[in-house]
Write a protein that holds these residues in place. Sequence first.
Motif, PDB file in Angstrom:
ATOM      1  N   TYR A 148       0.845  -1.188   0.000  1.00 23.70           N
ATOM      2  CA  TYR A 148       0.000   0.000   0.000  1.00 23.70           C
ATOM      3  C   TYR A 148       0.883   1.242   0.000  1.00 23.70           C
ATOM      4  CZ  TYR A 148      -3.615  -3.326   1.355  1.00 23.70           C
ATOM      5  OH  TYR A 148      -4.457  -4.406   1.376  1.00 23.70           O
ATOM      6  N   VAL A 149       0.388   2.320  -0.610  1.00 23.19           N
ATOM      7  CA  VAL A 149       1.162   3.556  -0.669  1.00 23.19           C
ATOM      8  C   VAL A 149       0.200   4.746  -0.698  1.00 23.19           C
ATOM      9  CG1 VAL A 149       1.288   3.665  -3.210  1.00 23.19           C
ATOM     10  CG2 VAL A 149       3.130   4.681  -1.823  1.00 23.19           C
ATOM     11  N   MET A 150       0.665   5.867  -0.158  1.00 24.95           N
ATOM     12  CA  MET A 150      -0.117   7.103  -0.207  1.00 24.95           C
ATOM     13  C   MET A 150       0.372   7.956  -1.372  1.00 24.95           C
ATOM     14  SD  MET A 150      -0.326  10.610   0.562  1.00 24.95           S
ATOM     15  CE  MET A 150       0.802  11.121   1.866  1.00 24.95           C
ATOM     16  N   VAL A 151      -0.579   8.509  -2.124  1.00 25.31           N
ATOM     17  CA  VAL A 151      -0.285   9.401  -3.246  1.00 25.31           C
ATOM     18  C   VAL A 151      -0.945  10.751  -2.982  1.00 25.31           C
ATOM     19  CG1 VAL A 151      -0.664   9.810  -5.705  1.00 25.31           C
ATOM     20  CG2 VAL A 151      -0.080   7.510  -4.897  1.00 25.31           C
ATOM     21  N   PRO A 152      -0.166  11.828  -2.887  1.00 25.73           N
ATOM     22  CA  PRO A 152      -0.761  13.154  -2.646  1.00 25.73           C
ATOM     23  C   PRO A 152      -1.293  13.783  -3.931  1.00 25.73           C
ATOM     24  CG  PRO A 152       1.607  13.347  -2.793  1.00 25.73           C
ATOM     25  CD  PRO A 152       1.301  11.879  -2.919  1.00 25.73           C
ATOM     26  N   TYR A 153      -2.078  14.842  -3.766  1.00 22.03           N
ATOM     27  CA  TYR A 153      -2.610  15.605  -4.889  1.00 22.03           C
ATOM     28  C   TYR A 153      -3.198  14.674  -5.961  1.00 22.03           C
ATOM     29  CZ  TYR A 153       0.160  19.160  -2.559  1.00 22.03           C
ATOM     30  OH  TYR A 153       0.686  20.012  -1.614  1.00 22.03           O
ATOM     31  N   ALA A 154      -4.078  13.790  -5.497  1.00 25.39           N
ATOM     32  CA  ALA A 154      -4.536  12.684  -6.334  1.00 25.39           C
ATOM     33  C   ALA A 154      -5.278  13.138  -7.580  1.00 25.39           C
ATOM     34  CB  ALA A 154      -5.436  11.755  -5.508  1.00 25.39           C
TER      35      ALA A 154
END
Length: 405
Positions: A148-154
């Motif tokens: 799992y990973v977080m992606v900003p400004y999706a």
Amino acid sequence: MAGNKAVAYIAPGKVEIQTIDYPKLELQDGPGVNPVNVGRKCPHGVILKVVSTNICGSDQHMVRGRTTAPPNLVLGHEITGEVVEAGPDVEFIKVGDLVSVPFNIACGRCRNCKERKTGICENVNPDRPGSAYGYVDMGGWVGGQAEYVMVPYADFNLLRFPDKAQAMEKILDLTMLSDIFPTGYHGAVQAGVGTGSVVYIAGAGPVGLASAHASQLLGAAVVIVGDMNPDRLAQARSFGCETVDLRNDVPLSDMIAELVGEPEVDAAVDCVGFEAKGHGAGAGEAPATVLNDIMTVARAGASLGIPGLYVTGDPGGIDEEAKIGSLKVRLGLGWAKSHSFTTGQCPVMSYNRELMMAILHDKCQIAKAVNATVLPLDKAPEGYSDFDKGVAKKFVLDPHGLLRS
């Protein structure tokens, strides 16, 4: 809460699988995170279940110890995933969407982003313009070689595939949209490749093969790929490229003349970067070799694409100048031939949608060109080891067992 296995850099030549925290919509402290970024809120972000994530040659530079990457840095900037959580400020990307993640992290708000220069966003890395997941000196955004990973400004960053079922059928091609296909294409575009061009691609690693295939897509008449690895040269020939073996002591211009009748090309692309070697059997490292090669063989007035990575800090550099990225480039030659140069990160969003459409409508076969090879996430250390030995494969990691090789 779900666990989160991830691939972490430990020391030169060593990566390992670790269990890290499940991502939050906030940048946490950790290896390589700029203190200014710690605690940064990301209500504009999403959490992805990673469907595929690739090992890149840029990762390999870190794993070889050729950068200042800290231990326990979670690697991985080539990410494709399914949205499992969306922040309150995300308006257009929805839970369940299957998306490609450009390796550039971009805010969409700064001057550079508004000019589509997303490789040098001004707001995501306190050290300098430009950022990427899981990469040294890029602000500390956690890498995507993970479950799992977080992606900003999706809403700005993510490319949503219009049909999930269709996308999964072509996932080994579509996973290349996060980096190497746009990067290779960018190098070819910036070198001026077009219909009828004769092109020289330096390097037959995955980016070089991607640039060669991109040159074919752009209409090149002849694509010549140079390398010192016979297996990688064979891979280039497998989809119609000409090749030159740089282990030979014959000048590059002479080998090109033997193929096309003259010692120069219309366009040239550097897909090697700062770990370049000199020519000839047993040649040692000579980091400016490729830059000088492409100026030598590119015709007067040509453009040079330089997607190959050059760094400002290289602990393993061959001399004190190389350790700070100062190389002996024949700028006078490039000046005399009126060459133009394009360097830096590829702005992935300038190309990824168009390349997605080319993949979905069977206009290219990038996975075949780069020999995409699936590994489970747990086998990532073996993938890094094999890649370092020069295998002619692009390793695609499969954290959840969703891919078909």
